[in-house]
Write a protein that holds these residues in place. Structure first.
Motif, short mmCIF file in Angstrom:
data_model
loop_
_atom_site.label_atom_id
_atom_site.label_comp_id
_atom_site.label_asym_id
_atom_site.label_seq_id
_atom_site.Cartn_x
_atom_site.Cartn_y
_atom_site.Cartn_z
N ARG A 177 5.41 3.83 13.99
CA ARG A 177 5.77 2.87 14.86
C ARG A 177 6.70 1.81 14.23
O ARG A 177 5.98 0.91 13.42
CB ARG A 177 4.91 2.58 15.96
CG ARG A 177 5.36 1.79 17.14
CD ARG A 177 4.26 1.84 18.13
NE ARG A 177 2.97 1.08 17.69
CZ ARG A 177 2.75 -0.13 17.82
NH1 ARG A 177 3.74 -0.89 18.67
NH2 ARG A 177 1.68 -0.61 17.53
N LEU A 178 7.66 1.50 14.97
CA LEU A 178 8.39 0.04 14.28
C LEU A 178 7.88 -1.14 15.33
O LEU A 178 7.83 -1.23 16.29
CB LEU A 178 9.68 0.10 14.38
CG LEU A 178 10.58 -1.01 14.18
CD1 LEU A 178 10.74 -1.24 12.49
CD2 LEU A 178 12.16 -0.89 14.67
N VAL A 179 6.99 -2.02 14.21
CA VAL A 179 6.42 -2.98 15.07
C VAL A 179 6.87 -4.37 14.95
O VAL A 179 6.59 -5.46 15.39
CB VAL A 179 4.92 -3.18 14.66
CG1 VAL A 179 4.11 -1.76 15.08
CG2 VAL A 179 4.85 -3.21 13.29
N GLY A 180 7.85 -4.61 13.82
CA GLY A 180 8.36 -5.92 13.44
C GLY A 180 9.47 -5.83 12.42
O GLY A 180 9.89 -4.77 11.89
N VAL A 181 9.83 -6.97 11.94
CA VAL A 181 10.71 -7.26 10.89
C VAL A 181 10.23 -8.41 9.93
O VAL A 181 9.20 -9.05 10.37
CB VAL A 181 12.09 -7.55 11.20
CG1 VAL A 181 12.49 -6.27 12.11
CG2 VAL A 181 12.08 -8.72 12.26
N SER A 182 10.73 -8.51 8.84
CA SER A 182 10.50 -9.57 8.00
C SER A 182 11.52 -10.40 7.32
O SER A 182 12.58 -9.74 7.40
CB SER A 182 9.48 -9.13 6.77
OG SER A 182 10.35 -8.40 6.15
N PRO A 199 6.53 -12.07 8.05
CA PRO A 199 6.74 -11.02 9.13
C PRO A 199 7.01 -11.50 10.59
O PRO A 199 6.26 -12.66 11.04
CB PRO A 199 5.43 -10.22 9.08
CG PRO A 199 4.47 -11.24 8.49
CD PRO A 199 5.31 -11.94 7.46
N VAL A 200 7.81 -10.84 11.53
CA VAL A 200 7.88 -11.35 12.68
C VAL A 200 7.73 -10.07 13.69
O VAL A 200 8.53 -9.07 13.37
CB VAL A 200 9.59 -11.95 12.95
CG1 VAL A 200 9.59 -12.17 14.43
CG2 VAL A 200 9.64 -13.04 12.03
N TYR A 201 6.76 -10.16 14.66
CA TYR A 201 6.34 -8.84 15.20
C TYR A 201 6.66 -8.81 16.67
O TYR A 201 7.22 -10.03 17.38
CB TYR A 201 4.78 -8.79 15.30
CG TYR A 201 4.21 -8.60 13.84
CD1 TYR A 201 4.30 -7.22 13.21
CD2 TYR A 201 3.55 -9.57 12.78
CE1 TYR A 201 3.72 -6.89 11.97
CE2 TYR A 201 3.11 -9.37 11.88
CZ TYR A 201 3.18 -8.27 11.25
OH TYR A 201 2.72 -7.96 10.02
N PHE A 202 6.74 -7.69 17.04
CA PHE A 202 7.44 -7.57 18.51
C PHE A 202 6.32 -7.57 19.82
O PHE A 202 6.73 -8.06 20.82
CB PHE A 202 8.00 -6.13 18.60
CG PHE A 202 8.98 -5.60 17.61
CD1 PHE A 202 9.81 -6.76 17.07
CD2 PHE A 202 9.48 -4.34 17.28
CE1 PHE A 202 10.98 -6.49 16.23
CE2 PHE A 202 10.26 -4.27 16.49
CZ PHE A 202 11.16 -5.37 15.94
N ASP A 203 5.11 -7.46 19.14
CA ASP A 203 3.98 -7.59 20.43
C ASP A 203 3.08 -8.52 20.11
O ASP A 203 2.73 -8.80 18.88
CB ASP A 203 3.42 -6.24 20.57
CG ASP A 203 2.96 -5.47 19.52
OD1 ASP A 203 1.55 -5.65 19.25
OD2 ASP A 203 3.71 -4.91 18.52
N ALA A 204 2.18 -8.87 21.02
CA ALA A 204 1.10 -9.76 20.80
C ALA A 204 -0.14 -9.47 19.97
O ALA A 204 -0.62 -10.32 19.28
CB ALA A 204 0.63 -10.16 22.38
#
Length: 643
Positions: free
Chosen positions: A302-307, A311-316
């Motif tokens: 599952r794609l959860v973020g980018v760096s 890292p920068v994540y999509f969810d809390a």
């Protein structure tokens, strides 16, 4: 509040790979050259689905070898080696907790200067330790290749291990997406390609949802979704040199949507959820103000973020877990690079500019803990390496240029300096561990790594400003960084050497023939020396750097910006190294430069390495070239450590 306990796990398998600790003989003595030139100890590590094992490429006898390690020091699991013989391991992946698959390749023949490989798959069972080779392909011409007037191969690339499908893998063959039955080796085309494919994207159930291709002989990236009729439908054409950048990086939580990188808002890449049916952006998922976000982070498929690279994540939930890890490992940049499907174990990578990469197994649940698995450069563990920081300087036209500055520990300027431009040129240097920079600093040299215009990470306008600017604006930005070092009393005028690899090697040799006022010497690894030859190769073969196609469109005379064409102007000592099996920048580029220098009566030290490629993949090559570089620098600019 939840806290971690950190355990240091000493793995006996590290001794198998020859990684016993080497300490300096005295406090002031630098680490031995082997500490920097060894191959990284834990390359491309992957956690098994149950979290009990780690598959990794480790250096054994100077060659990257697939090794399976236990992740728990109390485990009865023993280290294992899955040898691939003369075949190179291109990629590997876990299918089950007991089964590993590797994609192997080997050069079948060479056409011109390009290798035409053949491929096969290797299956390794960690319980029975049985190795099975299967699904071999051999090089041949394809109809698609003939359409584009070039030769390609039927070698395959793994696109997805399909973890929810126990019987199949998804590979790309000749541009098509193909499911391979791992039991009987049969294959089925599930989606035909549309040219020079660069990616296939599947959802959690293994259904192909999107694809990407590069325009051959053109500077564009074409993105497709799979429509209701099962056909590829073009959703975007992104031109490298103009317009909005757009790139698919994964399938969204809603499988009818995609996650893409786009710079349509402010010229900097951010991550978005995208609806291909309406060709509209649903929401922005992550951004890094003033910078591009780039590398995707996947947990359990599952794609959860980018760096970027932080890292920068999509969810809390993901952000909260990252925060806990950062508190446990405050002195490094930490990224959760893998998560098991049951969310019980994860793999954490931790590094810093002055700390080589270390890997930890994270145990989740009520009592979270981190277990150290090992480090990339174990001989450097616990040593005080050179401090590194980001700096900025103004180019001659006022443009601010960011650079990475590494200074020998405890040394004050003005120092002998190495200016180290990166390769690519569409790439960037950042403040992560760099074995080149740390080796040079350990020998008493300051190091500047300028991110000249054309570098990635700083937005579309900055990157495109360097397009076609070989020997021009990009070269000027590097030179302006050198002048800044002198003005800031960091570098000693007359004691500066320019060193680089690939495109960086081109910059070094171009400077050797044009800037004797700035540099005392120049050293290059695998350099481009003939731009006209490079343009010719672009028309024949598929290149991935978007700067390269613009070279033939600037109107500049290639001979005027080719070091081999004006070697008679070289006015400083030169060192060049090149691998004889380099298929990215052919060794003929160095042979041409060597011949031109000899014809002009210009001395140079040139060395060729049998069996070596473009990427310094052999530890023996690294050690020899770095030893030559150390001696070369010592003769010409002298180390501050010897002053």
């Amino acid at each position: 509040m939840q806290v971690f306990t950190v355990k240091h796990v000493l793995l006996s398998c590290l001794l198998v790979a020859g990684t016993t600790s080497i300490l300096p003989a005295a406090a002031e003595a630098p680490p031995p050259i082997e500490a920097f030139t060894r191959l990284p100890n834990l390359y491309d590590a992957q956690l098994s689905p149950d979290g009990e094992r780690l598959a990794v490429l480790m250096p054994i006898d100077g060659k990257k070898t697939l090794v399976i390690l236990p992740t728990d020091k109390a485990s009865a699991i023993k280290p294992q080696v899955a040898g691939s013989g003369d075949w190179e391991i291109r990629s590997f992946f876990w299918k089950t907790p007991e089964e590993l698959y590797s994609v192997l390749s080997q050069t079948d023949r060479v056409v011109g200067t390009q290798p035409i490989p053949k491929s096969r798959m290797m299956h390794f069972n960690v319980i029975t330790q049985k190795i099975v080779l299967f699904w071999a392909t051999k090089a041949s011409k394809l109809e698609a290749a003939q359409r584009y007037n070039r030769e390609t191969y039927t070698g395959f690339t793994l696109r997805d291990p399909l973890p929810t499908d126990p019987d199949h893998l998804l590979v790309e063959v000749g541009g098509d997406a193909v499911k391979v039955d791992i039991h009987n080796e049969s294959s089925t085309i599930v989606q035909h390609g549309a040219g020079a494919m660069t990616g296939w994207f599947v959802d959690d159930q293994g259904t192909v949802r999107a694809a990407q291709a590069e325009g051959v002989g053109d500077d564009k990236l074409i993105s497709y979704s799979v429509d209701a009729g099962g056909q590829l439908a073009r959703i975007d054409t992104s031109h490298f040199a103009s317009g909005t950048r757009f790139e698919i990086i994964g399938v969204a939580k809603d499988p009818s949507h995609l996650v893409v990188l786009s710079d349509h808002e402010d010229g900097h890449l951010a991550a978005y959820e995208f609806d291909p049916a309406t060709r509209s952006y649903v929401q922005r998922l992550a951004a890094a103000p003033g910078h591009d976000v780039e590398d995707p982070i996947f947990w359990a498929g599952r794609l959860v973020g980018v760096s970027n690279p932080t890292p920068v994540y999509f969810d809390a939930e993901s952000k909260a877990l990252q925060s806990l890890i950062d508190k446990a490992l405050p002195d490094t940049r930490d990224v959760i690079v893998q998560m098991t499907a049951d969310h019980h174990f994860a793999l954490v990578r931790a590094d810093a500019a002055d700390k080589p990469t270390a890997l930890y197994r994270l145990t989740l649940g009520d009592k979270k803990k981190l277990d150290l698995i090992g480090a990339d450069y174990p001989e450097l563990e616990g040593l005080s390496l050179a401090p590194v920081k980001k700096v900025q300087y103004a180019a001659r036209d006022g443009q601010q240029i960011e650079a990475i500055l590494t200074l020998p520990a405890g040394q004050k300027g003005p120092l002998p300096f190495v200016v180290l431009p990166h390769g690519g040129p569409t790439a960037q240097d950042d403040d992560t561990f760099d074995y080149w920079a740390q080796f040079l600093a350990s020998r008493g040299y300051g190091v500047l790594q300028p991110n000249f215009r054309g570098s990635t990470g700083y937005g579309a306008a900055f990157q495109r400003a360097g397009y076609g600017q070989w020997g021009g604006l990009m070269q000027n930005d590097v030179d302006d960084g050198t002048k800044w070092l002198i003005d800031q009393h960091l570098a000693a005028s007359g004691r500066i050497c320019i060193v680089g690899g690939s495109y960086g090697g081109y910059v070094a040799l171009e400077a050797a023939t044009s800037r004797p006022d700035l540099y005392r010497c120049a050293a290059a690894w695998a350099p481009v020396t003939d731009v006209g030859d490079l343009i010719h190769r672009i028309n024949l073969f598929d290149y991935r750097d978007p700067n390269l196609p613009t070279l033939g469109k600037t109107g500049a005379n290639p001979d005027e910006i080719s070091p081999a064409r004006h070697a008679d102007k070289a006015a400083m000592p030169i060192l060049i190294g090149h691998g004889e099996e380099d298929y990215t920048v052919p060794v003929e580029h160095t042979r041409a430069m060597e011949a031109a220098l000899k014809k002009a009566g210009k001395p140079a030290e040139v060395v060729y390495y049998k069996g070596e490629n473009h990427y310094l993949s052999l530890a023996s090559t690294r050690k020899d070239f770095f030893a030559r570089l150390e001696a070369f620098l010592g003769r010409n600019i002298g180390s501050s450590a010897t002053q």
